[in-house]
Design an enzyme around this catalytic site. Sequence first.
Site, PDB file in Angstrom:
ATOM      1  N   ARG A 173     121.917  33.103 128.228  1.00 32.52           N
ATOM      2  CA  ARG A 173     121.381  33.174 126.706  1.00 32.52           C
ATOM      3  C   ARG A 173     120.142  33.775 126.846  1.00 32.52           C
ATOM      4  O   ARG A 173     119.749  34.845 126.214  1.00 32.52           O
ATOM      5  CB  ARG A 173     121.436  31.989 126.158  1.00 32.52           C
ATOM      6  CG  ARG A 173     123.000  31.400 126.020  1.00 32.52           C
ATOM      7  CD  ARG A 173     123.652  31.940 125.012  1.00 32.52           C
ATOM      8  NE  ARG A 173     125.036  31.572 124.949  1.00 32.52           N
ATOM      9  CZ  ARG A 173     125.463  30.849 123.774  1.00 32.52           C
ATOM     10  NH1 ARG A 173     124.772  30.443 123.106  1.00 32.52           N
ATOM     11  NH2 ARG A 173     126.819  30.411 123.955  1.00 32.52           N
ATOM     12  N   ASP A 195     127.587  27.632 113.618  1.00 32.97           N
ATOM     13  CA  ASP A 195     126.953  26.898 114.499  1.00 32.97           C
ATOM     14  C   ASP A 195     125.545  26.247 114.459  1.00 32.97           C
ATOM     15  O   ASP A 195     124.830  25.836 115.288  1.00 32.97           O
ATOM     16  CB  ASP A 195     126.936  27.774 115.884  1.00 32.97           C
ATOM     17  CG  ASP A 195     127.877  27.752 116.989  1.00 32.97           C
ATOM     18  OD1 ASP A 195     128.662  26.923 116.800  1.00 32.97           O
ATOM     19  OD2 ASP A 195     128.259  28.809 117.628  1.00 32.97           O
ATOM     20  N   CYS A 225     121.869  19.149 121.647  1.00 30.85           N
ATOM     21  CA  CYS A 225     122.021  20.397 121.050  1.00 30.85           C
ATOM     22  C   CYS A 225     121.895  20.294 119.465  1.00 30.85           C
ATOM     23  O   CYS A 225     121.406  21.111 118.712  1.00 30.85           O
ATOM     24  CB  CYS A 225     123.380  20.987 121.201  1.00 30.85           C
ATOM     25  SG  CYS A 225     123.672  21.337 122.988  1.00 30.85           S
ATOM     26  N   ARG A 270     125.064  34.108 115.678  1.00 31.71           N
ATOM     27  CA  ARG A 270     124.045  33.085 115.316  1.00 31.71           C
ATOM     28  C   ARG A 270     122.858  33.860 114.614  1.00 31.71           C
ATOM     29  O   ARG A 270     121.857  32.910 114.475  1.00 31.71           O
ATOM     30  CB  ARG A 270     123.897  32.063 116.431  1.00 31.71           C
ATOM     31  CG  ARG A 270     125.151  31.425 116.919  1.00 31.71           C
ATOM     32  CD  ARG A 270     124.923  30.437 117.970  1.00 31.71           C
ATOM     33  NE  ARG A 270     123.926  29.262 117.211  1.00 31.71           N
ATOM     34  CZ  ARG A 270     123.491  28.217 117.787  1.00 31.71           C
ATOM     35  NH1 ARG A 270     123.549  28.005 118.994  1.00 31.71           N
ATOM     36  NH2 ARG A 270     122.734  27.334 117.000  1.00 31.71           N
ATOM     37  N   HIS A 272     123.416  26.670 128.490  1.00 28.60           N
ATOM     38  CA  HIS A 272     121.792  26.393 128.205  1.00 28.60           C
ATOM     39  C   HIS A 272     121.515  25.376 128.987  1.00 28.60           C
ATOM     40  O   HIS A 272     122.196  24.242 129.560  1.00 28.60           O
ATOM     41  CB  HIS A 272     121.788  25.606 126.833  1.00 28.60           C
ATOM     42  CG  HIS A 272     122.061  26.662 125.613  1.00 28.60           C
ATOM     43  ND1 HIS A 272     122.788  26.389 124.411  1.00 28.60           N
ATOM     44  CD2 HIS A 272     121.175  27.892 125.376  1.00 28.60           C
ATOM     45  CE1 HIS A 272     122.629  27.371 123.709  1.00 28.60           C
ATOM     46  NE2 HIS A 272     121.566  28.213 124.207  1.00 28.60           N
TER      47      HIS A 272
HETATM   48  N1  ARG Z   1     128.404  27.065 119.828  1.00 31.25           N
HETATM   49  C1  ARG Z   1     126.836  26.984 120.047  1.00 31.25           C
HETATM   50  C2  ARG Z   1     126.531  28.400 121.008  1.00 31.25           C
HETATM   51  O1  ARG Z   1     127.276  28.574 121.891  1.00 31.25           O
HETATM   52  C3  ARG Z   1     126.648  25.886 120.774  1.00 31.25           C
HETATM   53  C4  ARG Z   1     125.089  25.519 121.074  1.00 31.25           C
HETATM   54  C5  ARG Z   1     124.892  24.271 122.017  1.00 31.25           C
HETATM   55  N2  ARG Z   1     123.546  24.096 122.066  1.00 31.25           N
HETATM   56  C6  ARG Z   1     122.560  23.827 122.997  1.00 31.25           C
HETATM   57  N3  ARG Z   1     121.411  23.400 122.872  1.00 31.25           N
HETATM   58  N4  ARG Z   1     123.203  23.656 124.175  1.00 31.25           N
HETATM   59  O2  ARG Z   1     125.609  28.675 120.872  1.00 31.25           O
END
Ligand code: ARG
Length: 297
Positions: A147, A68, A271, A98, A176
């Site tokens: 998040r 990612d 992203c 991550r 996000h």
């Molecule tokens: N697979 C990543 C996650 O879920 C996607 C991130 C998307 N990034 C963003 N800035 N919205 O963390």
Amino acid sequence: MSELGWGRHYIAVEPTHFRVDYVINPYMDPAVQPDGPTAWRQWHEMVATLRGLGATVDVLAQRSDAPDMVYAMNLGLGVVRDTGDRHVVMSHMRYPERRMESRSAQPWFAERGFTTSYVGRDGVGAHLEAGDAFAWGDALVVGYGPRTEELALKHLASDLGVRVRGMRIAHPGMYHLDLAFCPLDDRRAMVCPSALDEASAQALLALVPEPLVLTEEEALTTFCANSVVVGHTVVMPACPDRVRAQLEEWGFEVVVVDVSEFHKGGGSIRCLTNPVDVTIGRDLPAVAGGAVVLPPE
Ligand code: ARG
């Protein structure tokens, strides 16, 4: 209109190891893998488009164990402090899958002259994912919930010496803020209120003099809020006709770049890019000691 002061200098991660290995958002399904060469081509076209518009894009290598990491927006929140120093508040990812990304990103930033700080790291302390944060109006507007955690807002405010306005995210598909909010110039922004709870949706709309309100369907199916603005050009993964008509009426030029392979991991153009030129004192007022404004419950 007055163009955004920031958005001319980005970092991005070349997708040499992009895969969908786990599920941390509703878009991800390890049974549906991105096509490597197509993703690579789409990413290079995106970077060439941004550079063609006059933006600087610095590229970090992707760790082989961090599929990612291509979503560079989440590596950290870069700013130019009012002293002129470049600084990055490193993200502290919500999901352990991550967290290793920071181990490569922090030295990369440090080698390039950025000072770095943490609001939490390696699972200890507050979670912060920089895709939740935008300089807007008198504050850093930060989505929290899925998040980023509320505690991170306080750390950000005092570390950066800015006002932070929290917005509670309440939609699993818009985990996000950058999936639901996109500043366009100093008065206008795309906003998808369905990403937020009622009080936060009202609070965010109240901060935008001329909002381009997106439906839930527009935001979720086209990723159109996950766009990047360079001057008066909006670089978008897709643009519904209605959205295009409004943007063009306002004098923006729309450039569509297909990054559909990256939608399989749940992210799009914003992203994949991370602006590091948000300048305190220019794009965001300095507030001694910092301040946090939360939406009413
Ligand atoms: N697979 C990543 C996650 O879920 C996607 C991130 C998307 N990034 C963003 N800035 N919205 O963390």
